[in-house]
Design a protein around this motif. Structure first.
Motif, PDB file in Angstrom:
ATOM      1  N   CYS A  81      26.663 -10.163  14.547  1.00 53.58           N
ATOM      2  CA  CYS A  81      26.887  -8.765  14.946  1.00 53.58           C
ATOM      3  C   CYS A  81      28.308  -8.535  15.461  1.00 53.58           C
ATOM      4  O   CYS A  81      28.564  -7.548  16.141  1.00 53.58           O
ATOM      5  N   GLY A  82      29.228  -9.447  15.159  1.00 56.35           N
ATOM      6  CA  GLY A  82      30.578  -9.338  15.695  1.00 56.35           C
ATOM      7  C   GLY A  82      31.450  -8.329  14.972  1.00 56.35           C
ATOM      8  O   GLY A  82      31.094  -7.833  13.895  1.00 56.35           O
ATOM      9  N   PRO A  83      32.614  -8.018  15.536  1.00 49.60           N
ATOM     10  CA  PRO A  83      33.563  -7.095  14.899  1.00 49.60           C
ATOM     11  C   PRO A  83      34.096  -7.671  13.587  1.00 49.60           C
ATOM     12  O   PRO A  83      34.196  -8.885  13.411  1.00 49.60           O
ATOM     13  N   LEU A  84      34.459  -6.774  12.685  1.00 48.12           N
ATOM     14  CA  LEU A  84      35.028  -7.163  11.394  1.00 48.12           C
ATOM     15  C   LEU A  84      36.483  -6.732  11.310  1.00 48.12           C
ATOM     16  O   LEU A  84      36.842  -5.658  11.783  1.00 48.12           O
ATOM     17  N   VAL A  85      37.312  -7.558  10.693  1.00 48.97           N
ATOM     18  CA  VAL A  85      38.679  -7.170  10.363  1.00 48.97           C
ATOM     19  C   VAL A  85      38.666  -6.702   8.914  1.00 48.97           C
ATOM     20  O   VAL A  85      38.306  -7.468   8.009  1.00 48.97           O
ATOM     21  N   VAL A  86      39.031  -5.440   8.678  1.00 48.66           N
ATOM     22  CA  VAL A  86      39.027  -4.878   7.329  1.00 48.66           C
ATOM     23  C   VAL A  86      40.437  -4.449   6.943  1.00 48.66           C
ATOM     24  O   VAL A  86      41.266  -4.136   7.795  1.00 48.66           O
ATOM     25  N   THR A  87      40.671  -4.438   5.665  1.00 48.85           N
ATOM     26  CA  THR A  87      42.013  -4.120   5.166  1.00 48.85           C
ATOM     27  C   THR A  87      41.904  -3.455   3.805  1.00 48.85           C
ATOM     28  O   THR A  87      40.842  -3.475   3.164  1.00 48.85           O
ATOM     29  N   LYS A  88      43.029  -2.908   3.371  1.00 49.36           N
ATOM     30  CA  LYS A  88      43.071  -2.333   2.034  1.00 49.36           C
ATOM     31  C   LYS A  88      43.845  -3.228   1.082  1.00 49.36           C
ATOM     32  O   LYS A  88      43.604  -3.192  -0.131  1.00 49.36           O
ATOM     33  N   GLY A  89      44.759  -4.045   1.629  1.00 52.33           N
ATOM     34  CA  GLY A  89      45.586  -4.831   0.714  1.00 52.33           C
ATOM     35  C   GLY A  89      45.910  -6.237   1.162  1.00 52.33           C
ATOM     36  O   GLY A  89      46.279  -7.073   0.331  1.00 52.33           O
ATOM     37  N   ALA A  90      45.785  -6.560   2.437  1.00 57.77           N
ATOM     38  CA  ALA A  90      46.146  -7.899   2.912  1.00 57.77           C
ATOM     39  C   ALA A  90      45.181  -8.935   2.351  1.00 57.77           C
ATOM     40  O   ALA A  90      43.993  -8.674   2.167  1.00 57.77           O
ATOM     41  N   ARG A  91      45.713 -10.142   2.114  1.00 59.15           N
ATOM     42  CA  ARG A  91      44.886 -11.197   1.528  1.00 59.15           C
ATOM     43  C   ARG A  91      44.546 -12.313   2.506  1.00 59.15           C
ATOM     44  O   ARG A  91      43.718 -13.165   2.215  1.00 59.15           O
ATOM     45  N   SER A  92      45.185 -12.329   3.662  1.00 57.76           N
ATOM     46  CA  SER A  92      44.897 -13.344   4.665  1.00 57.76           C
ATOM     47  C   SER A  92      45.232 -12.809   6.041  1.00 57.76           C
ATOM     48  O   SER A  92      46.026 -11.871   6.192  1.00 57.76           O
ATOM     49  N   MET A  93      44.661 -13.424   7.073  1.00 54.52           N
ATOM     50  CA  MET A  93      44.964 -13.022   8.439  1.00 54.52           C
ATOM     51  C   MET A  93      46.418 -13.343   8.784  1.00 54.52           C
ATOM     52  O   MET A  93      47.075 -12.576   9.494  1.00 54.52           O
ATOM     53  N   ALA A  94      46.929 -14.447   8.268  1.00 51.64           N
ATOM     54  CA  ALA A  94      48.322 -14.817   8.546  1.00 51.64           C
ATOM     55  C   ALA A  94      49.285 -13.750   8.056  1.00 51.64           C
ATOM     56  O   ALA A  94      50.346 -13.513   8.651  1.00 51.64           O
ATOM     57  N   GLU A  95      48.908 -13.092   6.977  1.00 48.91           N
ATOM     58  CA  GLU A  95      49.752 -12.044   6.397  1.00 48.91           C
ATOM     59  C   GLU A  95      49.878 -10.840   7.334  1.00 48.91           C
ATOM     60  O   GLU A  95      50.811 -10.032   7.191  1.00 48.91           O
ATOM     61  N   LEU A  96      48.976 -10.719   8.302  1.00 46.19           N
ATOM     62  CA  LEU A  96      48.977  -9.568   9.210  1.00 46.19           C
ATOM     63  C   LEU A  96      49.919  -9.741  10.395  1.00 46.19           C
ATOM     64  O   LEU A  96      50.144  -8.798  11.147  1.00 46.19           O
ATOM     65  N   ARG A  97      50.453 -10.927  10.592  1.00 49.22           N
ATOM     66  CA  ARG A  97      51.357 -11.138  11.722  1.00 49.22           C
ATOM     67  C   ARG A  97      52.570 -10.209  11.615  1.00 49.22           C
ATOM     68  O   ARG A  97      53.202 -10.110  10.554  1.00 49.22           O
ATOM     69  N   GLY A  98      52.860  -9.525  12.707  1.00 53.00           N
ATOM     70  CA  GLY A  98      53.981  -8.601  12.731  1.00 53.00           C
ATOM     71  C   GLY A  98      53.663  -7.233  12.155  1.00 53.00           C
ATOM     72  O   GLY A  98      54.528  -6.355  12.172  1.00 53.00           O
ATOM     73  N   LYS A  99      52.440  -7.050  11.653  1.00 53.78           N
ATOM     74  CA  LYS A  99      52.048  -5.774  11.077  1.00 53.78           C
ATOM     75  C   LYS A  99      51.052  -5.065  12.002  1.00 53.78           C
ATOM     76  O   LYS A  99      50.319  -5.711  12.749  1.00 53.78           O
ATOM     77  N   PRO A 100      51.014  -3.745  11.953  1.00 53.72           N
ATOM     78  CA  PRO A 100      50.122  -3.010  12.861  1.00 53.72           C
ATOM     79  C   PRO A 100      48.649  -3.207  12.505  1.00 53.72           C
ATOM     80  O   PRO A 100      48.246  -3.078  11.349  1.00 53.72           O
ATOM     81  N   ILE A 101      47.864  -3.509  13.532  1.00 49.37           N
ATOM     82  CA  ILE A 101      46.422  -3.682  13.386  1.00 49.37           C
ATOM     83  C   ILE A 101      45.746  -2.743  14.371  1.00 49.37           C
ATOM     84  O   ILE A 101      46.034  -2.767  15.576  1.00 49.37           O
ATOM     85  N   ALA A 102      44.858  -1.915  13.884  1.00 50.29           N
ATOM     86  CA  ALA A 102      44.145  -0.975  14.759  1.00 50.29           C
ATOM     87  C   ALA A 102      42.958  -1.671  15.407  1.00 50.29           C
ATOM     88  O   ALA A 102      42.195  -2.383  14.739  1.00 50.29           O
ATOM     89  N   VAL A 103      42.816  -1.480  16.710  1.00 54.88           N
ATOM     90  CA  VAL A 103      41.663  -2.001  17.442  1.00 54.88           C
ATOM     91  C   VAL A 103      41.055  -0.858  18.249  1.00 54.88           C
ATOM     92  O   VAL A 103      41.748   0.097  18.611  1.00 54.88           O
ATOM     93  N   PRO A 104      39.743  -0.941  18.545  1.00 53.61           N
ATOM     94  CA  PRO A 104      39.048   0.199  19.167  1.00 53.61           C
ATOM     95  C   PRO A 104      39.174   0.257  20.679  1.00 53.61           C
ATOM     96  O   PRO A 104      38.201   0.529  21.382  1.00 53.61           O
ATOM     97  N   GLY A 105      40.371  -0.006  21.193  1.00 57.17           N
ATOM     98  CA  GLY A 105      40.595   0.095  22.622  1.00 57.17           C
ATOM     99  C   GLY A 105      41.149  -1.184  23.199  1.00 57.17           C
ATOM    100  O   GLY A 105      40.776  -2.289  22.797  1.00 57.17           O
TER     101      GLY A 105
END
Length: 276
Positions: A81-105
């Motif tokens: 039941c944990g949170p999910l990381v969703v994307t439209k184009g990224a292929r790995s979590m490492a690719e998200l470093r330095g990029k904006p990630i929305a979190v719910p608070g």
């Protein structure tokens, strides 16, 4: 005595609190004035000390243990039941470093889990949970951490799941994932806290024994949600741990807060987690 009571309009919370606030079960000596808000708003109200009893993110609890204790009933803790990381184009979590990630608070458990997974994912954008999928779909952020019913609806936005933070946590630690709990002001005293905890447990048990009775109340606060998603939401987040954390749940909560302390994210506790 009238107590202020905060919880979210999400189906699991309205299901759990229905009998309590409609006085279908007794809490001798107390009545409740409910306030329904998004969980991050509740986190902020509790940090201000504005609520006597409240639903809270376990991340936020890490900052509040001097003034609030945890109740054993009414929370959201489980597996799958944990949170999910969703994307439209990224292929790995490492690719998200330095990029904006929305979190719910800032003080949500979702934000805490992301920080524990990879402290390098630090370009965070704080949005209300229901705005995150749209922001990801429009390319305003590279990814989003989604919670609540978004788990069931993100494919409709053209998004893909990059990581299940709950699965990661369970595999990493062996513990169930603590999402949110119910807290009460320590100043109420041990006997009052015990009474509130008993009443909350009875409210959960009443809802489980009369599953259709709360439907009108639940639907009044979740009008944009289909009946199917509403039912799935309750089935996912309301379980035996909602009746009583028990030793397994208590250990999971303590471990999560301990990891957050070790990472320097929350201050070290000076009070026991429970008062009752």
């Amino acid at each position: 005595m009238e107590l202020s009571l905060g919880y979210s309009p999400c189906p699991n919370d309205t299901f759990i609190f229905f009998a309590l606030v409609h006085r279908l079960i007794e809490c001798p000596g107390f009545t409740f004035r409910e306030r329904l808000e998004d969980v991050e708003t509740l986190n902020g109200l509790a940090r201000e000390g504005s609520l006597d009893v409240s639903k809270i993110s376990y991340h936020a609890l890490g900052y509040l243990r001097d003034d609030y204790c945890l109740l054993r009933a009414g929370g959201a803790l489980g597996r799958g039941c944990g949170p999910l990381v969703v994307t439209k184009g990224a292929r790995s979590m490492a690719e998200l470093r330095g990029k904006p990630i929305a979190v719910p608070g800032r003080y949500t458990t979702a934000a805490l889990l992301l920080r524990l997974f990879d402290p390098g994912l630090d370009t965070l954008v704080y949005l209300p949970f229901h705005e995150i999928m749209g922001a990801v779909a429009r390319g305003e952020v590279a990814a989003g951490v989604i919670i609540h019913e978004s788990r069931f609806t993100f494919p409709a936005y053209g998004l893909t799941k990059l990581l299940d933070l709950g699965d990661w946590w369970e595999g990493e630690t062996g513990h169930a994932i603590p999402l949110g709990g119910i807290i009460a002001k320590r100043s109420l005293g041990r006997e009052a806290v015990r009474a509130i905890d008993r009443a909350l447990r009875a409210s959960v048990a009443y809802a489980q024994a009369h599953p259709g009775e709360a439907n009108e109340y639940i639907r009044a606060h979740s009008q944009e949600m289909s009946d199917e998603v509403c039912a799935a939401h309750i089935n996912l987040y309301v379980n035996d741990y909602s009746l009583d954390l028990g030793p397994v749940g208590e250990e999971a909560v303590s471990y999560l807060l301990g990891r957050a302390e070790e990472a320097g994210i929350v201050p070290r506790a000076t009070q026991p987690l429970f008062l009752s």
